[in-house]
Scaffold this active site. Structure first.
Site, PDB file in Angstrom:
ATOM      1  N   ARG A 152      17.700  61.042 -79.453  1.00 28.04           N
ATOM      2  CA  ARG A 152      16.631  61.142 -78.041  1.00 28.04           C
ATOM      3  C   ARG A 152      16.479  62.649 -77.271  1.00 28.04           C
ATOM      4  O   ARG A 152      17.937  62.478 -76.772  1.00 28.04           O
ATOM      5  CB  ARG A 152      16.660  60.456 -77.271  1.00 28.04           C
ATOM      6  CG  ARG A 152      15.941  59.059 -77.543  1.00 28.04           C
ATOM      7  CD  ARG A 152      16.499  57.223 -76.998  1.00 28.04           C
ATOM      8  NE  ARG A 152      15.771  55.768 -77.824  1.00 28.04           N
ATOM      9  CZ  ARG A 152      15.379  55.171 -77.295  1.00 28.04           C
ATOM     10  NH1 ARG A 152      15.393  55.326 -75.499  1.00 28.04           N
ATOM     11  NH2 ARG A 152      14.873  54.690 -77.449  1.00 28.04           N
ATOM     12  N   HIS A 361       4.284  44.161 -67.545  1.00 28.21           N
ATOM     13  CA  HIS A 361       3.151  44.782 -67.837  1.00 28.21           C
ATOM     14  C   HIS A 361       1.803  44.823 -68.428  1.00 28.21           C
ATOM     15  O   HIS A 361       1.019  44.921 -68.108  1.00 28.21           O
ATOM     16  CB  HIS A 361       3.252  45.198 -70.051  1.00 28.21           C
ATOM     17  CG  HIS A 361       4.472  46.115 -70.233  1.00 28.21           C
ATOM     18  ND1 HIS A 361       4.480  47.509 -70.019  1.00 28.21           N
ATOM     19  CD2 HIS A 361       5.422  45.884 -70.319  1.00 28.21           C
ATOM     20  CE1 HIS A 361       5.580  47.940 -69.697  1.00 28.21           C
ATOM     21  NE2 HIS A 361       6.442  47.236 -70.911  1.00 28.21           N
ATOM     22  N   LYS A 392       4.832  49.926 -62.745  1.00 24.05           N
ATOM     23  CA  LYS A 392       4.381  50.561 -64.029  1.00 24.05           C
ATOM     24  C   LYS A 392       2.375  50.387 -63.351  1.00 24.05           C
ATOM     25  O   LYS A 392       2.129  51.145 -62.910  1.00 24.05           O
ATOM     26  CB  LYS A 392       4.287  49.805 -65.215  1.00 24.05           C
ATOM     27  CG  LYS A 392       5.532  49.613 -65.507  1.00 24.05           C
ATOM     28  CD  LYS A 392       5.416  48.791 -66.693  1.00 24.05           C
ATOM     29  CE  LYS A 392       7.156  48.686 -67.495  1.00 24.05           C
ATOM     30  NZ  LYS A 392       8.253  50.078 -67.788  1.00 24.05           N
ATOM     31  N   THR A 421      23.978  45.985 -53.491  1.00 19.41           N
ATOM     32  CA  THR A 421      23.707  47.589 -54.309  1.00 19.41           C
ATOM     33  C   THR A 421      21.991  47.533 -53.131  1.00 19.41           C
ATOM     34  O   THR A 421      22.000  46.738 -52.481  1.00 19.41           O
ATOM     35  CB  THR A 421      22.647  46.978 -55.281  1.00 19.41           C
ATOM     36  OG1 THR A 421      21.761  48.328 -56.205  1.00 19.41           O
ATOM     37  CG2 THR A 421      20.674  46.509 -55.494  1.00 19.41           C
ATOM     38  N   THR A 422      22.627  48.935 -52.330  1.00 14.45           N
ATOM     39  CA  THR A 422      21.902  49.646 -51.935  1.00 14.45           C
ATOM     40  C   THR A 422      20.578  49.172 -51.957  1.00 14.45           C
ATOM     41  O   THR A 422      19.628  48.843 -53.214  1.00 14.45           O
ATOM     42  CB  THR A 422      21.979  50.555 -51.662  1.00 14.45           C
ATOM     43  OG1 THR A 422      22.918  51.131 -52.017  1.00 14.45           O
ATOM     44  CG2 THR A 422      20.829  51.722 -51.005  1.00 14.45           C
ATOM     45  N   THR A 507      13.775  51.205 -79.633  1.00 15.88           N
ATOM     46  CA  THR A 507      12.604  50.653 -78.610  1.00 15.88           C
ATOM     47  C   THR A 507      12.258  49.576 -79.343  1.00 15.88           C
ATOM     48  O   THR A 507      11.508  48.680 -79.464  1.00 15.88           O
ATOM     49  CB  THR A 507      11.892  51.617 -78.357  1.00 15.88           C
ATOM     50  OG1 THR A 507      12.763  52.340 -77.091  1.00 15.88           O
ATOM     51  CG2 THR A 507      11.226  51.100 -77.369  1.00 15.88           C
TER      52      THR A 507
HETATM   53  C1  LIG Z   1       9.051  43.714 -70.445  1.00 15.34           C
HETATM   54  C2  LIG Z   1       9.687  44.206 -69.421  1.00 15.34           C
HETATM   55  N1  LIG Z   1      10.761  43.811 -68.714  1.00 15.34           N
HETATM   56  C3  LIG Z   1      11.569  44.622 -68.035  1.00 15.34           C
HETATM   57  C4  LIG Z   1      11.302  46.375 -67.785  1.00 15.34           C
HETATM   58  C5  LIG Z   1      12.166  47.155 -66.683  1.00 15.34           C
HETATM   59  O1  LIG Z   1      11.337  47.046 -65.735  1.00 15.34           O
HETATM   60  P1  LIG Z   1      11.651  48.334 -64.555  1.00 15.34           P
HETATM   61  O2  LIG Z   1      11.024  49.030 -65.378  1.00 15.34           O
HETATM   62  O3  LIG Z   1      11.018  48.169 -63.442  1.00 15.34           O
HETATM   63  O4  LIG Z   1      12.870  48.319 -64.452  1.00 15.34           O
HETATM   64  C6  LIG Z   1      10.709  46.262 -68.809  1.00 15.34           C
HETATM   65  C7  LIG Z   1      10.433  48.535 -68.546  1.00 15.34           C
HETATM   66  O5  LIG Z   1       9.884  48.965 -69.614  1.00 15.34           O
HETATM   67  C8  LIG Z   1       9.594  46.069 -69.745  1.00 15.34           C
HETATM   68  O6  LIG Z   1       8.974  46.379 -70.981  1.00 15.34           O
END
Ligand SMILES: Cc1ncc(COP(=O)(O)O)c(C=O)c1O
Length: 546
Positions: A152, A361, A392, A421-422, A507
């Protein structure tokens, strides 16, 4: 070793047995003698007197426990005397993970410390050298990825506030907000981004930006702590209320990201729920869900993607007494498929299973208030736990879950990924609050995004490009080869000033490598037309059939 034991022996001049070791502090002495005598028949049978000066030698030569005591292996450390708190079981550790602590010596000799130093200087560490591992493990991994096209590279895509989807592809790393008279900026200007998850362009929404500016003026930069340590501001709580509301749940809880939420909430749920609770997971679930499921250690069964018959079959084979949880997504981001949420909930009811839906999404983008596909389909009350992102369609950053208050309170009180975590910086929370509130009452962006997405799909079909049909806003175009996908993405950028990153393994599986296009309300019809024309030319240039 001998030197030390001899010096211990030499330090003793008294007449009682244990005065032999009088150079060491009292607590150490007691515990050590106890431990040694418990484990070592040699020591038990030995009469130690003031004149026993060969104790050290004999002890090491004849007694296996003595040898272990002075062994270099960390694991073989004998439990040395402790104060009450020196060996504490951390709440979130497994007992097996807890290491014994060395005591603080008030005075006397830190025997193990000295022994470690001695052994370090005289032994070469066993096993593969670090250099070997660096080369063979890490080096080979990267070489292989470069060979098979899955390596990548990240382009520097500087989005231009007020002109999305335009961005500059920065070829250098000089800060873009510093004037070009100061720096000779090298950039490919005004490229059109077609692979963004800021689905509604909220990243440049004026109210959101204003909210962020105001928040930073009031609160400063970071939150200054975990939620427990002064990291809960009033706007964190307000945002959680808004999120709970759009999902029609009693409570919500913010996380650093939805990755963090999924990966840490699922193991926590499984710890709280009865042992043996079984997870039913869609095979195409996101990496964060898979990580959470794996880390939970709970029994799990994977059902074919969106396949109700398969899910029913494996549920019907289960023990009715065993508690269950079905974990799935609403919109699957790589194929653009949407889950049959109602039918999954029907099965969940039939088999008494909890439902956990990831609406990452979909939140902001679907449903009259941005509550996701479940809201759009009137199913919010059928779902037990919803996870979502602010990163998103809300155009910000951060993740959350929403559920019944008892469930959220349990997660709030025990989930390590929430506790340790912060908390999110107020500036992010302030922006997200505006974004969630805006999308709760405005449907215009959603409507245009949907329209643009339909137009893009129609034009791709007309151009006979390999569109993967789906009912969601995600528009995959299959290339089918990792290296080709990367080459075509590069060509699209340099020649046509269109940015679509290649989607390769891991991915998506190896084989259906693709471009993943997302049409937003900030893309114009002209942009869509130009994209489809450019893709058509690209397909021809690479000799691919249409
Ligand atoms: C289906 C799904 N769940 C969770 C996440 C993680 O979300 P975040 O970007 O808030 O970490 C993603 C990230 O793309 C995702 O596609």
């Amino acid at each position: 070793m001998n030197t030390i034991m001899t010096s211990i022996a030499a330090a003793s001049t008294g007449s009682t047995n244990l005065q032999l070791l009088s150079g060491i502090n009292e607590r150490f002495l007691r515990s050590m003698s106890h431990n040694l005598r418990d484990h070592c028949p040699f020591l038990r049978s030995m009469t130690i007197t003031a004149s026993t000066t060969t104790l050290g030698d004999n002890f090491q030569k004849k007694c296996p426990f003595g040898r272990a005591l002075f062994h270099t292996n960390e694991d073989s450390h004998v439990l040395l005397p402790t104060s009450e708190d020196s060996v504490r079981t951390a709440h979130f550790h497994n007992a097996a993970d807890v290491q014994t602590k060395q005591p603080k010596q008030d005075h006397g000799v830190d025997i193990l410390g000295l022994l470690k130093m001695k052994n370090h200087s005289s032994h070469k560490p066993a096993g593969l050298s670090k250099e070997h591992i660096r080369q063979k493990s890490f080096g080979n991994l990267i070489d292989n990825m470069k060979k098979n096209g899955t390596y990548r590279t990240f382009n520097h895509i500087d989005r231009k506030n007020g002109s999305f989807p335009l961005a500059d592809n920065r070829l250098d790393l000089k800060p873009s907000h510093i004037s070009s008279s100061t720096y000779n900026q090298e950039a490919q200007r005004d490229i059109i981004v077609w692979c963004n998850n800021d689905y509604l362009g909220m990243g440049q929404n004026k109210l959101v930006l204003e909210g962020m500016k105001n928040t930073i003026d009031s609160f400063g930069a970071g939150s200054g702590g975990t939620r427990n340590i002064s990291g809960t501001t009033s706007i964190h709580v307000l945002l959680e209320k808004e999120l709970a509301e759009i999902h029609q749940k009693e409570s919500a809880l913010l996380f650093s990201s939805c990755y963090a939420a999924n990966a840490s909430v699922i193991p926590t749920l499984m710890k709280i729920m009865p042992p043996g609770t079984t997870i039913y997971s869609d095979e195409k679930n996101h990496a964060s869900l898979i990580e959470g499921i794996r880390n939970s250690g709970a029994p799990r069964k994977i059902f074919h993607h969106n396949d109700l018959d398969h899910l029913r079959e494996i549920l019907s084979q289960s023990d009715p007494e065993v508690p269950k949880m079905i974990i799935f997504e609403s919109v699957y981001s790589m194929d653009g498929t949407i889950a049959p949420i109602k039918e999954i909930c029907d099965l969940a009811d039939q088999y008494n299973a909890f439902t956990f839906i990831d609406e990452v999404h979909a939140v902001g983008l679907y449903g009259p208030h941005g509550g996701g596909v479940a809201e759009e389909r009137g199913l919010l009350d059928r779902l037990d736990i919803v996870s979502g992102t602010l990163g998103k369609a809300f155009g910000m950053y951060g993740g959350y879950i929403a559920a019944d208050s008892v469930l959220i309170d349990s997660i709030r009180s025990t989930c390590p990924g929430f506790i340790f975590t912060t908390s999110l910086p107020p500036v992010v929370v302030g922006g997200a609050l505006e974004s969630v509130r805006y999308l709760k009452t405005h449907g215009e962006e959603r409507a245009i995004a949907r329209e643009n997405s339909l137009t893009l799909k129609r034009m791709l079909r007309e151009a006979k490009l390999p569109l993967l049909e789906s009912e969601s806003h995600i528009v995959p175009v299959i290339v089918g080869d990792a290296k080709l996908c990367k080459l075509m993405s590069d060509a699209l950028l340099t020649k046509y000033k269109i940015y679509v990153q290649p989607i390769n393994y891991p991915t998506v599986p190896k084989g259906p490598e693709r471009f993943r296009l997302t049409a937003t309300p900030v893309h114009s019809i002209k942009d869509i037309t130009y994209l489809v024309q450019s893709l058509s030319k690209l397909w021809k240039e690479f000799g691919l059939s249409q």
